[in-house]
Design a protein around this motif. Structure first.
Motif, PDB file in Angstrom:
ATOM      1  N   ILE A   1       0.832  -1.205   0.000  1.00 14.02           N
ATOM      2  CA  ILE A   1       0.000   0.000   0.000  1.00 14.02           C
ATOM      3  C   ILE A   1       0.869   1.259   0.000  1.00 14.02           C
ATOM      4  O   ILE A   1       0.616   2.207  -0.763  1.00 14.02           O
TER       5      ILE A   1
ATOM      6  N   ARG B   1      -7.579   5.412   2.989  1.00 13.51           N
ATOM      7  CA  ARG B   1      -7.848   4.663   1.765  1.00 13.51           C
ATOM      8  C   ARG B   1      -7.874   3.158   2.006  1.00 13.51           C
ATOM      9  O   ARG B   1      -8.614   2.425   1.351  1.00 13.51           O
ATOM     10  N   GLN B   2      -7.017   2.683   2.919  1.00 11.78           N
ATOM     11  CA  GLN B   2      -6.982   1.265   3.264  1.00 11.78           C
ATOM     12  C   GLN B   2      -6.859   1.133   4.783  1.00 11.78           C
ATOM     13  O   GLN B   2      -6.182   1.947   5.433  1.00 11.78           O
TER      14      GLN B   2
ATOM     15  N   GLU C   1     -15.695  -1.186   2.541  1.00  8.40           N
ATOM     16  CA  GLU C   1     -15.096  -2.022   1.503  1.00  8.40           C
ATOM     17  C   GLU C   1     -13.570  -2.031   1.538  1.00  8.40           C
ATOM     18  O   GLU C   1     -12.946  -2.766   0.769  1.00  8.40           O
ATOM     19  N   HIS C   2     -12.956  -1.212   2.394  1.00  2.47           N
ATOM     20  CA  HIS C   2     -11.512  -0.996   2.306  1.00  2.47           C
ATOM     21  C   HIS C   2     -10.763  -1.435   3.561  1.00  2.47           C
ATOM     22  O   HIS C   2      -9.691  -0.938   3.851  1.00  2.47           O
TER      23      HIS C   2
ATOM     24  N   ARG D   1      -9.348  -4.860   6.090  1.00  2.02           N
ATOM     25  CA  ARG D   1      -8.997  -6.276   6.189  1.00  2.02           C
ATOM     26  C   ARG D   1      -8.680  -6.586   7.643  1.00  2.02           C
ATOM     27  O   ARG D   1      -8.069  -5.764   8.334  1.00  2.02           O
TER      28      ARG D   1
END
Length: 268
Positions: A37, A212-213, A248-249, A251
């Motif tokens: 990333i 963003r992540q 959605e971003h 984990r």
């Protein structure tokens, strides 16, 4: 490709979940993903903005990340997500001190922006310090936030029952839940509950979700109840970590110990 593969994968609502053989493997896997990333952000924009968590559960990740080649740390701006209100920056439990010891001093990033403690001698009001840090975050949109879940499911210091999924601000002062304060004693950062501050400055949940992540790094058996609550029970502010199931971003990285209850329940 990430060289560390999980033993099991699954998904809860929108949240991908991976279970690794050990805390060490979890940390290495998350570090490899973080590396990708950061490298992509640097390739696209010439710099990367990273928000890090503190706490013992983050150590395998932080140590693995600092050892990886291929990250141009001179182009990475590092932020973090909370600090005790009024604590001495040199106190062993200070979160900026923790990050300096475990990663910042090892990688020498372009900049490190500590959350202010607003301790004795501070010339800035707490309200202004929160507003200034929020403005700094907005001017450096985060490419990655690496966070954990507390033993009560908190994100940063957004503890139940004070967490707000739709908080109108990005940085604020919060009162700490007794579970969070006991966790700090259990991790060895304070000798007694009485020594743990009662308030902290924290990034709010909207500030964390704006990255963003999001990599949620949650090892250890003491987190098993929080993991089960956040994954098996309804998304709710009483389980702050559960909000990651709605985006959605993000984990989630677990080891066998932290995943024990959800595995036993057949959720993964």
């Amino acid at each position: 490709m990430n060289p560390v593969q999980p033993q099991r994968t699954g998904q809860v609502d929108r949240l991908p979940v991976a279970v690794y053989a050990s805390n060490q493997e979890l940390g290495r896997a998350a570090a490899w993903d973080a590396r990708s990333i950061l490298r992509q952000a640097i390739a696209e924009r010439g710099q990367a903005n990273l928000i890090l968590a503190t706490g013992n559960s983050q150590l395998t990740f932080l140590h693995a990340l600092r050892e990886l080649d291929g990250i141009d740390w001179s182009k990475v701006h590092v932020f973090h997500m909370d600090e005790y209100l009024g604590i001495d920056p040199n106190h062993p439990a200070s979160f900026p001190r923790f990050l300096r010891e475990h990663i910042i001093d090892h990688v020498q990033p372009a900049a490190f922006y500590p959350v202010p403690s607003c301790g004795a001698g501070s010339s800035t009001s707490v309200e202004q310090a929160c507003a200034d840090y929020a403005a700094l975050l907005r001017s450096h949109p985060a490419d990655l936030v690496a966070l954990g879940w507390g033993e009560n499911g908190h994100l940063a210091f957004n503890d139940p029952p004070f967490a707000e999924f739709n908080d109108p601000v990005w940085v604020k002062v919060v009162r700490l839940d007794p579970v969070s304060r006991r966790q700090q004693v259990g991790e060895g950062h304070f000798a007694s509950l009485e020594e743990v501050p009662t308030h902290a400055i924290t990034l709010t949940i909207p500030a964390l979700l704006a990255a963003r992540q999001i990599l949620a790094i949650v090892p250890e058996s003491r987190k098993a109840d929080a993991v089960y609550a956040c994954l098996a029970q309804p998304v709710d502010e009483s389980r702050p970590g559960s909000i990651l199931r709605t985006v959605e971003h993000a984990r989630l990285y677990l080891d066998g110990d932290s995943a024990a209850r959800v595995l036993a329940a057949g959720l993964l």
